[in-house]
Design a protein around this motif. Structure first.
Motif, PDB file in Angstrom:
ATOM      1  N   ALA A   1      -8.248  -0.768  -6.384  1.00 56.56           N
ATOM      2  CA  ALA A   1      -8.610  -1.613  -5.235  1.00 56.56           C
ATOM      3  C   ALA A   1      -7.591  -1.498  -4.108  1.00 56.56           C
ATOM      4  CB  ALA A   1      -8.747  -3.069  -5.686  1.00 56.56           C
ATOM      5  N   VAL A   2      -6.321  -1.660  -4.434  1.00 56.03           N
ATOM      6  CA  VAL A   2      -5.294  -1.640  -3.393  1.00 56.03           C
ATOM      7  C   VAL A   2      -5.031  -0.206  -2.971  1.00 56.03           C
ATOM      8  CG1 VAL A   2      -2.882  -2.113  -2.851  1.00 56.03           C
ATOM      9  CG2 VAL A   2      -4.217  -3.761  -4.185  1.00 56.03           C
ATOM     10  N   GLY A   3      -5.310   0.080  -1.729  1.00 54.27           N
ATOM     11  CA  GLY A   3      -5.135   1.452  -1.274  1.00 54.27           C
ATOM     12  C   GLY A   3      -5.177   1.524   0.239  1.00 54.27           C
TER      13      GLY A   3
ATOM     14  N   ASN B   1      -6.668  -1.304   2.354  1.00 58.09           N
ATOM     15  CA  ASN B   1      -5.911  -2.493   2.723  1.00 58.09           C
ATOM     16  C   ASN B   1      -4.936  -2.230   3.854  1.00 58.09           C
ATOM     17  OD1 ASN B   1      -6.562  -2.167  -0.166  1.00 58.09           O
ATOM     18  ND2 ASN B   1      -6.038  -4.332  -0.224  1.00 58.09           N
TER      19      ASN B   1
ATOM     20  N   THR C   1     -13.015  -2.092  -0.025  1.00 57.17           N
ATOM     21  CA  THR C   1     -11.668  -2.507  -0.406  1.00 57.17           C
ATOM     22  C   THR C   1     -11.598  -2.941  -1.867  1.00 57.17           C
ATOM     23  OG1 THR C   1      -9.729  -3.737   0.332  1.00 57.17           O
ATOM     24  CG2 THR C   1     -11.789  -4.937   0.278  1.00 57.17           C
ATOM     25  N   LEU C   2     -12.683  -3.490  -2.401  1.00 57.25           N
ATOM     26  CA  LEU C   2     -12.668  -3.889  -3.811  1.00 57.25           C
ATOM     27  C   LEU C   2     -13.094  -2.740  -4.736  1.00 57.25           C
ATOM     28  CD1 LEU C   2     -14.168  -7.501  -3.683  1.00 57.25           C
ATOM     29  CD2 LEU C   2     -11.779  -6.848  -3.937  1.00 57.25           C
TER      30      LEU C   2
ATOM     31  N   ASP D   1      -5.942  -7.895  -3.995  1.00 57.35           N
ATOM     32  CA  ASP D   1      -6.400  -6.992  -2.946  1.00 57.35           C
ATOM     33  C   ASP D   1      -6.434  -7.694  -1.588  1.00 57.35           C
ATOM     34  OD1 ASP D   1      -7.744  -4.237  -2.475  1.00 57.35           O
ATOM     35  OD2 ASP D   1      -9.019  -5.676  -1.415  1.00 57.35           O
TER      36      ASP D   1
END
Ligand code: PHE
Ligand code: NA
Length: 469
Positions: free
Chosen positions: A28-30, A33, A235-236, A267
Protein backbone atom coordinates in the motif's frame (compact mmCIF):
# COMPACT_ATOMS: atom_id res chain seq x y z
CA UNK A 1 -13.18 -32.83 7.24
CA UNK A 2 -10.76 -30.05 6.44
CA UNK A 3 -12.33 -26.63 6.22
CA UNK A 4 -11.66 -24.54 3.16
CA UNK A 5 -9.43 -22.21 5.15
CA UNK A 6 -7.13 -25.02 6.24
CA UNK A 7 -5.70 -25.33 2.75
CA UNK A 8 -2.30 -23.82 2.09
CA UNK A 9 -1.33 -22.10 -1.14
CA UNK A 10 1.29 -23.85 -3.25
CA UNK A 11 3.32 -20.64 -3.26
CA UNK A 12 3.87 -20.62 0.52
CA UNK A 13 2.41 -18.83 3.54
CA UNK A 14 3.34 -15.91 5.79
CA UNK A 15 4.79 -16.80 9.17
CA UNK A 16 2.19 -14.76 11.04
CA UNK A 17 -0.44 -12.13 10.53
CA UNK A 18 2.23 -9.51 11.23
CA UNK A 19 3.99 -10.51 8.07
CA UNK A 20 0.73 -10.03 6.23
CA UNK A 21 0.45 -6.53 7.72
CA UNK A 22 4.04 -5.86 6.73
CA UNK A 23 3.55 -7.13 3.20
CA UNK A 24 0.20 -5.42 2.71
CA UNK A 25 1.54 -2.16 4.13
CA UNK A 26 4.58 -2.56 1.93
CA UNK A 27 2.23 -2.90 -1.03
CA UNK A 28 0.00 0.00 0.00
CA UNK A 29 2.62 2.55 1.02
CA UNK A 30 4.46 3.60 -2.07
CA UNK A 31 4.67 6.21 -4.79
CA UNK A 32 0.91 6.61 -4.43
CA UNK A 33 1.40 8.27 -1.06
CA UNK A 34 4.56 10.27 -1.52
CA UNK A 35 4.43 11.14 -5.21
CA UNK A 36 0.87 10.80 -6.49
CA UNK A 37 -1.26 11.97 -3.58
CA UNK A 38 0.44 15.38 -3.23
CA UNK A 39 0.44 16.11 -6.95
CA UNK A 40 -3.16 15.05 -7.44
CA UNK A 41 -4.20 17.19 -4.50
CA UNK A 42 -2.43 20.04 -6.27
CA UNK A 43 -4.08 19.36 -9.63
CA UNK A 44 -7.57 19.01 -8.15
CA UNK A 45 -7.33 22.13 -6.05
CA UNK A 46 -6.65 20.94 -2.51
CA UNK A 47 -9.06 20.35 0.36
CA UNK A 48 -12.12 19.23 -1.58
CA UNK A 49 -10.07 16.45 -3.14
CA UNK A 50 -8.60 15.42 0.21
CA UNK A 51 -12.02 15.19 1.87
CA UNK A 52 -13.44 13.12 -0.99
CA UNK A 53 -10.38 10.91 -0.85
CA UNK A 54 -10.80 10.26 2.90
CA UNK A 55 -14.46 9.38 2.41
CA UNK A 56 -13.57 6.99 -0.39
CA UNK A 57 -10.90 5.32 1.75
CA UNK A 58 -13.23 4.75 4.69
CA UNK A 59 -16.45 3.82 2.92
CA UNK A 60 -15.18 2.09 -0.20
CA UNK A 61 -11.45 1.33 -0.09
CA UNK A 62 -11.22 -0.36 3.30
CA UNK A 63 -14.38 -2.48 2.83
CA UNK A 64 -13.06 -3.67 -0.52
CA UNK A 65 -9.73 -4.45 1.09
CA UNK A 66 -11.63 -6.61 3.57
CA UNK A 67 -13.44 -8.32 0.72
CA UNK A 68 -10.24 -9.01 -1.20
CA UNK A 69 -8.37 -10.35 1.80
CA UNK A 70 -11.11 -12.75 2.74
CA UNK A 71 -11.61 -14.01 -0.81
CA UNK A 72 -7.87 -14.62 -1.05
CA UNK A 73 -7.57 -16.41 2.24
CA UNK A 74 -10.56 -18.61 1.56
CA UNK A 75 -9.47 -19.37 -1.98
CA UNK A 76 -5.78 -19.98 -1.22
CA UNK A 77 -4.69 -19.54 -4.83
CA UNK A 78 -3.95 -16.80 -7.32
CA UNK A 79 -6.88 -14.36 -7.50
CA UNK A 80 -8.21 -15.81 -10.76
CA UNK A 81 -8.23 -19.38 -9.49
CA UNK A 82 -9.36 -18.41 -6.01
CA UNK A 83 -12.46 -16.75 -7.42
CA UNK A 84 -13.05 -19.55 -9.89
CA UNK A 85 -12.91 -22.29 -7.27
CA UNK A 86 -14.98 -20.36 -4.74
CA UNK A 87 -17.58 -19.63 -7.41
CA UNK A 88 -17.79 -23.31 -8.35
CA UNK A 89 -17.97 -24.32 -4.68
CA UNK A 90 -20.91 -22.03 -4.07
CA UNK A 91 -22.65 -22.90 -7.33
CA UNK A 92 -22.15 -19.42 -8.83
CA UNK A 93 -20.93 -18.66 -12.33
CA UNK A 94 -17.23 -19.27 -12.86
CA UNK A 95 -17.16 -16.08 -14.90
CA UNK A 96 -16.70 -14.15 -11.66
CA UNK A 97 -13.04 -14.95 -12.13
CA UNK A 98 -13.00 -12.54 -15.09
CA UNK A 99 -12.94 -9.74 -12.52
CA UNK A 100 -9.69 -11.11 -11.12
CA UNK A 101 -8.33 -11.53 -14.64
CA UNK A 102 -9.07 -7.89 -15.39
CA UNK A 103 -7.45 -6.89 -12.11
CA UNK A 104 -4.38 -8.93 -12.95
CA UNK A 105 -3.99 -7.10 -16.26
CA UNK A 106 -4.54 -3.75 -14.53
CA UNK A 107 -1.79 -4.55 -12.03
CA UNK A 108 0.64 -5.29 -14.88
CA UNK A 109 -0.30 -2.02 -16.59
CA UNK A 110 0.27 -0.11 -13.34
CA UNK A 111 3.64 -1.80 -12.94
CA UNK A 112 4.61 -0.62 -16.42
CA UNK A 113 4.52 3.07 -15.48
CA UNK A 114 5.27 2.63 -11.79
CA UNK A 115 8.65 1.25 -12.74
CA UNK A 116 9.43 4.35 -14.81
CA UNK A 117 8.59 6.73 -11.97
CA UNK A 118 10.41 4.59 -9.42
CA UNK A 119 13.33 4.85 -11.83
CA UNK A 120 13.26 8.64 -11.37
CA UNK A 121 13.94 8.11 -7.68
CA UNK A 122 16.94 5.95 -8.59
CA UNK A 123 18.31 8.81 -10.69
CA UNK A 124 17.77 11.16 -7.75
CA UNK A 125 19.68 8.82 -5.44
CA UNK A 126 22.65 9.27 -7.74
CA UNK A 127 22.12 13.03 -7.98
CA UNK A 128 21.87 13.42 -4.22
CA UNK A 129 24.97 11.29 -3.74
CA UNK A 130 26.93 13.49 -6.16
CA UNK A 131 25.70 16.66 -4.43
CA UNK A 132 23.94 17.95 -7.56
CA UNK A 133 21.24 19.62 -5.50
CA UNK A 134 23.31 21.42 -2.90
CA UNK A 135 22.05 25.00 -2.61
CA UNK A 136 19.75 24.54 -5.60
CA UNK A 137 17.12 27.15 -6.55
CA UNK A 138 13.52 26.46 -7.56
CA UNK A 139 14.42 27.09 -11.21
CA UNK A 140 17.42 24.82 -10.95
CA UNK A 141 15.36 22.01 -9.47
CA UNK A 142 12.79 22.37 -12.25
CA UNK A 143 15.53 22.27 -14.87
CA UNK A 144 17.09 19.18 -13.29
CA UNK A 145 13.80 17.31 -13.45
CA UNK A 146 13.22 18.45 -17.02
CA UNK A 147 16.70 17.25 -17.93
CA UNK A 148 15.89 13.79 -16.65
CA UNK A 149 12.48 13.35 -18.24
CA UNK A 150 13.57 14.67 -21.62
CA UNK A 151 16.29 12.03 -21.89
CA UNK A 152 14.81 8.71 -23.08
CA UNK A 153 18.06 6.80 -22.59
CA UNK A 154 18.48 7.83 -18.98
CA UNK A 155 14.84 6.97 -18.27
CA UNK A 156 15.18 3.61 -20.00
CA UNK A 157 18.25 2.74 -17.96
CA UNK A 158 16.53 3.34 -14.61
CA UNK A 159 13.25 1.79 -15.73
CA UNK A 160 15.13 -1.36 -16.75
CA UNK A 161 17.04 -1.50 -13.50
CA UNK A 162 13.93 -1.12 -11.38
CA UNK A 163 12.05 -3.77 -13.34
CA UNK A 164 14.98 -6.11 -12.92
CA UNK A 165 15.04 -5.67 -9.15
CA UNK A 166 11.29 -6.25 -8.98
CA UNK A 167 11.54 -9.41 -11.04
CA UNK A 168 14.47 -10.62 -8.94
CA UNK A 169 12.52 -10.54 -5.68
CA UNK A 170 9.45 -12.15 -7.20
CA UNK A 171 11.52 -14.86 -8.81
CA UNK A 172 13.04 -15.75 -5.44
CA UNK A 173 9.67 -15.84 -3.75
CA UNK A 174 8.09 -13.07 -1.71
CA UNK A 175 7.61 -15.02 1.46
CA UNK A 176 11.22 -15.44 2.51
CA UNK A 177 12.98 -12.40 1.09
CA UNK A 178 11.20 -9.25 2.11
CA UNK A 179 10.31 -9.42 5.74
CA UNK A 180 13.55 -8.34 7.35
CA UNK A 181 14.33 -5.33 5.19
CA UNK A 182 10.78 -4.04 5.38
CA UNK A 183 10.83 -4.11 9.16
CA UNK A 184 13.63 -1.55 9.10
CA UNK A 185 12.79 0.42 6.00
CA UNK A 186 9.16 1.24 6.65
CA UNK A 187 9.68 2.90 10.05
CA UNK A 188 12.72 4.74 8.71
CA UNK A 189 10.67 6.11 5.85
CA UNK A 190 8.18 7.42 8.33
CA UNK A 191 10.87 9.08 10.46
CA UNK A 192 12.27 10.84 7.40
CA UNK A 193 8.85 12.07 6.46
CA UNK A 194 8.60 13.58 9.93
CA UNK A 195 11.98 15.26 9.47
CA UNK A 196 10.71 16.77 6.21
CA UNK A 197 7.58 17.85 8.00
CA UNK A 198 9.82 19.60 10.51
CA UNK A 199 11.66 21.37 7.69
CA UNK A 200 8.42 22.53 6.11
CA UNK A 201 7.55 24.13 9.49
CA UNK A 202 10.59 26.34 9.12
CA UNK A 203 9.61 27.61 5.67
CA UNK A 204 7.11 30.06 7.16
CA UNK A 205 4.46 28.74 4.78
CA UNK A 206 3.19 25.88 6.89
CA UNK A 207 -0.18 27.49 7.45
CA UNK A 208 -0.64 28.08 3.74
CA UNK A 209 0.18 24.47 3.01
CA UNK A 210 -2.15 23.23 5.70
CA UNK A 211 -5.01 25.41 4.44
CA UNK A 212 -4.47 24.21 0.91
CA UNK A 213 -4.64 20.61 2.04
CA UNK A 214 -7.66 20.93 4.28
CA UNK A 215 -9.68 23.91 3.10
CA UNK A 216 -12.97 22.53 1.85
CA UNK A 217 -14.51 24.25 -1.16
CA UNK A 218 -17.82 22.49 -1.99
CA UNK A 219 -17.91 23.94 -5.51
CA UNK A 220 -14.93 21.82 -6.44
CA UNK A 221 -16.26 18.48 -5.27
CA UNK A 222 -17.58 17.14 -8.55
CA UNK A 223 -14.39 17.94 -10.36
CA UNK A 224 -12.17 15.60 -8.46
CA UNK A 225 -14.55 12.95 -7.23
CA UNK A 226 -13.66 10.23 -9.71
CA UNK A 227 -10.03 11.09 -9.31
CA UNK A 228 -10.37 10.78 -5.54
CA UNK A 229 -12.12 7.44 -5.84
CA UNK A 230 -9.53 6.14 -8.29
CA UNK A 231 -6.74 7.26 -6.05
CA UNK A 232 -8.29 5.61 -3.00
CA UNK A 233 -8.14 2.31 -4.89
CA UNK A 234 -4.64 2.94 -6.15
CA UNK A 235 -3.19 3.92 -2.81
CA UNK A 236 -4.68 0.96 -0.95
CA UNK A 237 -3.61 -1.44 -3.73
CA UNK A 238 -7.19 -2.67 -4.08
CA UNK A 239 -9.18 -3.60 -7.15
CA UNK A 240 -6.35 -5.51 -8.81
CA UNK A 241 -5.88 -8.63 -6.69
CA UNK A 242 -2.60 -7.63 -5.02
CA UNK A 243 -4.15 -7.67 -1.57
CA UNK A 244 -6.11 -10.79 -2.52
CA UNK A 245 -2.99 -12.75 -3.39
CA UNK A 246 -1.32 -11.64 -0.15
CA UNK A 247 -4.47 -12.75 1.68
CA UNK A 248 -4.00 -16.17 0.13
CA UNK A 249 -0.70 -16.47 1.98
CA UNK A 250 -2.22 -15.45 5.33
CA UNK A 251 -2.31 -17.87 8.24
CA UNK A 252 -5.76 -19.17 9.01
CA UNK A 253 -6.00 -17.92 12.58
CA UNK A 254 -5.83 -14.17 12.13
CA UNK A 255 -8.54 -11.55 12.35
CA UNK A 256 -8.78 -9.94 8.95
CA UNK A 257 -10.78 -7.03 10.33
CA UNK A 258 -8.14 -5.52 12.62
CA UNK A 259 -5.35 -6.32 10.20
CA UNK A 260 -6.90 -4.53 7.26
CA UNK A 261 -7.82 -1.51 9.34
CA UNK A 262 -4.19 -1.14 10.41
CA UNK A 263 -2.99 -1.17 6.82
CA UNK A 264 -5.59 1.40 5.76
CA UNK A 265 -4.70 3.74 8.61
CA UNK A 266 -0.96 3.55 8.01
CA UNK A 267 -1.39 4.29 4.33
CA UNK A 268 -3.58 7.32 5.01
CA UNK A 269 -1.18 8.62 7.64
CA UNK A 270 1.78 8.48 5.27
CA UNK A 271 -0.13 10.27 2.50
CA UNK A 272 -1.28 13.10 4.75
CA UNK A 273 2.19 13.50 6.24
CA UNK A 274 3.69 13.67 2.76
CA UNK A 275 1.16 16.35 1.78
CA UNK A 276 1.82 18.43 4.88
CA UNK A 277 5.54 18.16 4.29
CA UNK A 278 5.44 19.07 0.60
CA UNK A 279 2.99 21.92 0.16
CA UNK A 280 4.67 24.46 2.47
CA UNK A 281 7.84 23.89 0.43
CA UNK A 282 5.86 24.41 -2.78
CA UNK A 283 4.52 27.75 -1.56
CA UNK A 284 7.82 28.88 -0.05
CA UNK A 285 9.55 28.26 -3.38
CA UNK A 286 6.82 30.10 -5.28
CA UNK A 287 5.96 26.97 -7.26
CA UNK A 288 2.59 25.95 -8.68
CA UNK A 289 0.81 23.30 -6.61
CA UNK A 290 -0.91 22.12 -9.80
CA UNK A 291 2.38 21.27 -11.47
CA UNK A 292 1.56 17.58 -11.95
CA UNK A 293 3.80 14.51 -11.76
CA UNK A 294 7.00 16.50 -11.26
CA UNK A 295 5.87 18.01 -7.96
CA UNK A 296 7.78 15.80 -5.56
CA UNK A 297 10.87 15.62 -7.76
CA UNK A 298 11.11 19.39 -7.90
CA UNK A 299 10.14 20.39 -4.36
CA UNK A 300 12.10 17.84 -2.37
CA UNK A 301 15.48 18.67 -3.89
CA UNK A 302 14.86 22.31 -2.99
CA UNK A 303 14.28 21.33 0.62
CA UNK A 304 17.18 18.92 0.81
CA UNK A 305 19.45 21.28 -1.09
CA UNK A 306 18.98 23.99 1.51
CA UNK A 307 19.01 22.36 4.93
CA UNK A 308 21.75 21.09 7.20
CA UNK A 309 22.75 17.52 6.32
CA UNK A 310 20.39 17.81 3.38
CA UNK A 311 22.62 15.81 1.09
CA UNK A 312 22.67 12.78 3.36
CA UNK A 313 19.01 13.04 4.26
CA UNK A 314 18.06 13.47 0.64
CA UNK A 315 20.09 10.44 -0.31
CA UNK A 316 18.45 8.32 2.37
CA UNK A 317 15.04 9.68 1.49
CA UNK A 318 15.23 8.72 -2.17
CA UNK A 319 16.59 5.31 -1.23
CA UNK A 320 13.53 4.85 0.91
CA UNK A 321 11.19 6.09 -1.81
CA UNK A 322 12.74 3.50 -4.08
CA UNK A 323 12.31 0.80 -1.45
CA UNK A 324 8.71 1.82 -0.80
CA UNK A 325 8.10 1.64 -4.54
CA UNK A 326 9.82 -1.71 -4.74
CA UNK A 327 7.74 -3.27 -1.96
CA UNK A 328 4.69 -2.10 -3.93
CA UNK A 329 5.85 -3.15 -7.36
CA UNK A 330 6.37 -6.78 -6.33
CA UNK A 331 2.75 -6.93 -5.25
CA UNK A 332 1.68 -5.87 -8.75
CA UNK A 333 3.54 -8.75 -10.35
CA UNK A 334 2.62 -11.46 -7.83
CA UNK A 335 -1.03 -12.07 -8.88
CA UNK A 336 -0.04 -12.78 -12.47
CA UNK A 337 3.02 -14.82 -11.53
CA UNK A 338 1.01 -16.96 -9.12
CA UNK A 339 -1.66 -17.44 -11.78
CA UNK A 340 0.67 -18.52 -14.58
CA UNK A 341 2.65 -20.80 -12.28
CA UNK A 342 -0.63 -22.51 -11.36
CA UNK A 343 -1.83 -22.60 -14.93
CA UNK A 344 1.29 -23.77 -16.72
CA UNK A 345 3.09 -25.59 -13.92
CA UNK A 346 6.15 -23.76 -15.22
CA UNK A 347 8.98 -22.46 -13.07
CA UNK A 348 8.48 -19.27 -11.13
CA UNK A 349 11.66 -17.83 -12.58
CA UNK A 350 10.57 -18.30 -16.19
CA UNK A 351 7.07 -17.00 -15.61
CA UNK A 352 8.46 -13.95 -13.84
CA UNK A 353 10.93 -13.22 -16.62
CA UNK A 354 8.27 -13.30 -19.33
CA UNK A 355 5.81 -11.11 -17.40
CA UNK A 356 8.45 -8.59 -16.36
CA UNK A 357 9.61 -8.27 -19.96
CA UNK A 358 6.03 -7.65 -21.03
CA UNK A 359 5.62 -4.88 -18.42
CA UNK A 360 8.99 -3.41 -19.35
CA UNK A 361 7.92 -3.11 -22.98
CA UNK A 362 4.69 -1.33 -22.15
CA UNK A 363 6.65 0.87 -19.77
CA UNK A 364 8.71 2.08 -22.72
CA UNK A 365 5.56 3.85 -23.90
CA UNK A 366 5.59 5.81 -20.66
CA UNK A 367 9.31 6.56 -20.99
CA UNK A 368 8.72 8.03 -24.44
CA UNK A 369 5.58 9.92 -23.43
CA UNK A 370 7.81 12.39 -21.55
CA UNK A 371 9.99 13.16 -24.55
CA UNK A 372 9.83 11.74 -28.11
CA UNK A 373 6.13 10.89 -27.87
CA UNK A 374 5.10 13.89 -25.79
CA UNK A 375 2.90 15.05 -28.67
CA UNK A 376 1.29 11.66 -29.23
CA UNK A 377 -2.19 12.08 -27.79
CA UNK A 378 -4.58 9.22 -27.26
CA UNK A 379 -8.35 9.33 -26.78
CA UNK A 380 -8.81 12.73 -28.39
CA UNK A 381 -12.36 14.11 -28.48
CA UNK A 382 -12.07 16.92 -31.03
CA UNK A 383 -14.60 18.95 -33.02
CA UNK A 384 -14.19 16.64 -35.99
CA UNK A 385 -14.85 13.57 -33.87
CA UNK A 386 -12.96 11.01 -31.86
CA UNK A 387 -9.37 10.03 -32.57
CA UNK A 388 -7.71 7.10 -30.84
CA UNK A 389 -4.34 8.65 -31.58
CA UNK A 390 -3.54 12.08 -32.95
CA UNK A 391 -0.17 13.74 -33.10
CA UNK A 392 -0.02 17.17 -31.46
CA UNK A 393 -3.72 17.37 -30.57
CA UNK A 394 -4.87 19.98 -28.07
CA UNK A 395 -6.81 17.61 -25.85
CA UNK A 396 -6.26 13.92 -25.27
CA UNK A 397 -3.80 12.08 -23.10
CA UNK A 398 -0.20 11.03 -23.44
CA UNK A 399 0.59 7.33 -23.26
CA UNK A 400 1.43 7.64 -19.57
CA UNK A 401 -1.75 9.59 -18.81
CA UNK A 402 -3.83 7.06 -20.76
CA UNK A 403 -2.55 4.04 -18.83
CA UNK A 404 -2.88 5.90 -15.55
CA UNK A 405 -6.43 6.95 -16.42
CA UNK A 406 -7.52 3.55 -17.69
CA UNK A 407 -6.27 1.77 -14.58
CA UNK A 408 -7.11 4.18 -11.75
CA UNK A 409 -10.37 5.56 -13.06
CA UNK A 410 -11.90 2.53 -14.74
CA UNK A 411 -10.25 -0.86 -14.12
CA UNK A 412 -9.57 -0.51 -10.38
CA UNK A 413 -13.07 0.70 -9.42
CA UNK A 414 -14.68 -1.98 -11.63
CA UNK A 415 -12.46 -4.68 -10.16
CA UNK A 416 -13.15 -3.51 -6.62
CA UNK A 417 -16.88 -3.40 -7.27
CA UNK A 418 -16.82 -7.00 -8.47
CA UNK A 419 -14.75 -8.18 -5.50
CA UNK A 420 -17.14 -6.53 -3.03
CA UNK A 421 -20.21 -8.01 -4.74
CA UNK A 422 -18.58 -11.43 -4.83
CA UNK A 423 -17.59 -11.42 -1.15
CA UNK A 424 -20.86 -9.84 -0.05
CA UNK A 425 -23.41 -11.69 -2.14
CA UNK A 426 -21.87 -14.84 -3.60
CA UNK A 427 -20.00 -16.16 -0.57
CA UNK A 428 -22.23 -17.27 2.27
CA UNK A 429 -22.67 -15.10 5.33
CA UNK A 430 -21.10 -17.86 7.41
CA UNK A 431 -18.05 -18.05 5.20
CA UNK A 432 -17.54 -14.31 5.53
CA UNK A 433 -18.05 -14.48 9.28
CA UNK A 434 -15.53 -17.27 9.62
CA UNK A 435 -12.89 -15.44 7.56
CA UNK A 436 -13.29 -11.97 9.03
CA UNK A 437 -13.29 -13.35 12.59
CA UNK A 438 -14.75 -10.15 14.00
CA UNK A 439 -16.12 -11.14 17.38
CA UNK A 440 -18.64 -8.39 18.01
CA UNK A 441 -21.85 -9.13 16.08
CA UNK A 442 -22.45 -5.41 15.70
CA UNK A 443 -19.06 -4.77 14.10
CA UNK A 444 -19.44 -7.83 11.90
CA UNK A 445 -22.79 -6.61 10.62
CA UNK A 446 -21.33 -3.19 9.99
CA UNK A 447 -18.45 -4.68 7.99
CA UNK A 448 -20.81 -6.89 5.99
CA UNK A 449 -23.09 -3.96 5.26
CA UNK A 450 -20.18 -1.86 4.07
CA UNK A 451 -19.03 -4.66 1.76
CA UNK A 452 -22.48 -5.55 0.46
CA UNK A 453 -24.12 -2.18 0.07
CA UNK A 454 -22.09 0.92 0.83
CA UNK A 455 -18.93 0.20 -1.16
CA UNK A 456 -20.75 -0.97 -4.33
CA UNK A 457 -23.15 1.98 -4.23
CA UNK A 458 -20.22 4.31 -3.60
CA UNK A 459 -18.46 3.12 -6.74
CA UNK A 460 -21.64 3.36 -8.81
CA UNK A 461 -22.48 6.87 -7.62
CA UNK A 462 -19.06 8.09 -8.55
CA UNK A 463 -19.29 6.53 -12.01
CA UNK A 464 -22.67 8.14 -12.57
CA UNK A 465 -21.45 11.51 -11.27
CA UNK A 466 -18.62 11.34 -13.77
CA UNK A 467 -20.83 10.40 -16.71
CA UNK A 468 -23.29 13.19 -16.02
CA UNK A 469 -20.56 15.84 -15.88
N1 PHE B 1 -0.60 1.19 -3.39
C1 PHE B 1 0.59 1.47 -4.16
C2 PHE B 1 1.01 2.90 -3.91
O1 PHE B 1 0.34 3.65 -3.28
C3 PHE B 1 0.36 1.23 -5.63
C4 PHE B 1 -0.25 -0.08 -5.98
C5 PHE B 1 -1.37 -0.15 -6.79
C6 PHE B 1 0.30 -1.28 -5.51
C7 PHE B 1 -1.95 -1.34 -7.12
C8 PHE B 1 -0.27 -2.51 -5.87
C9 PHE B 1 -1.39 -2.53 -6.67
O2 PHE B 1 2.02 3.32 -4.36
NA1 NA C 1 -0.53 3.89 -1.08
Amino acid sequence: AAMASDKISIHGAWASRWVFILAATGSAVGLGNIWKFPYMTGVYGGGAFVVMYLFCIALVGVPIMLAETLIGRRGRQSPVNAMKSLAIETGASRHWSLAALMGMVAALLILSFYSVVAGWSLDYILGMGRGDFTGISADGAGAAFGGLTSDPWRLTLWHSLFMLVTAFVIAKGVVAGLERSLRIMMPLLFVLLLVLLGYSFTTGHFREGFDFLFHFDPSKVQDGILAAMGHAFFTLSVGVGSIMVYGAYMPKKASIGATVLTVGLLDTLVALTAGMALFPIVFAAGLEPGGGPGLMFVTLPIAFGNIAFGQVMGLVFFVLVAVAAWSSSISMLEPAVAYFVEKTGGSRVKVTAVLALFCWLIGMGTVLSFNLWAEAKFFVFAEDGFHLLQWGAEGGKTFFDSIDYLTSRILLPLGGLSFALFAGWVLSRDAVREELAIRSPLLFNLALWLIRVVAPIGVLIVFIAELSK
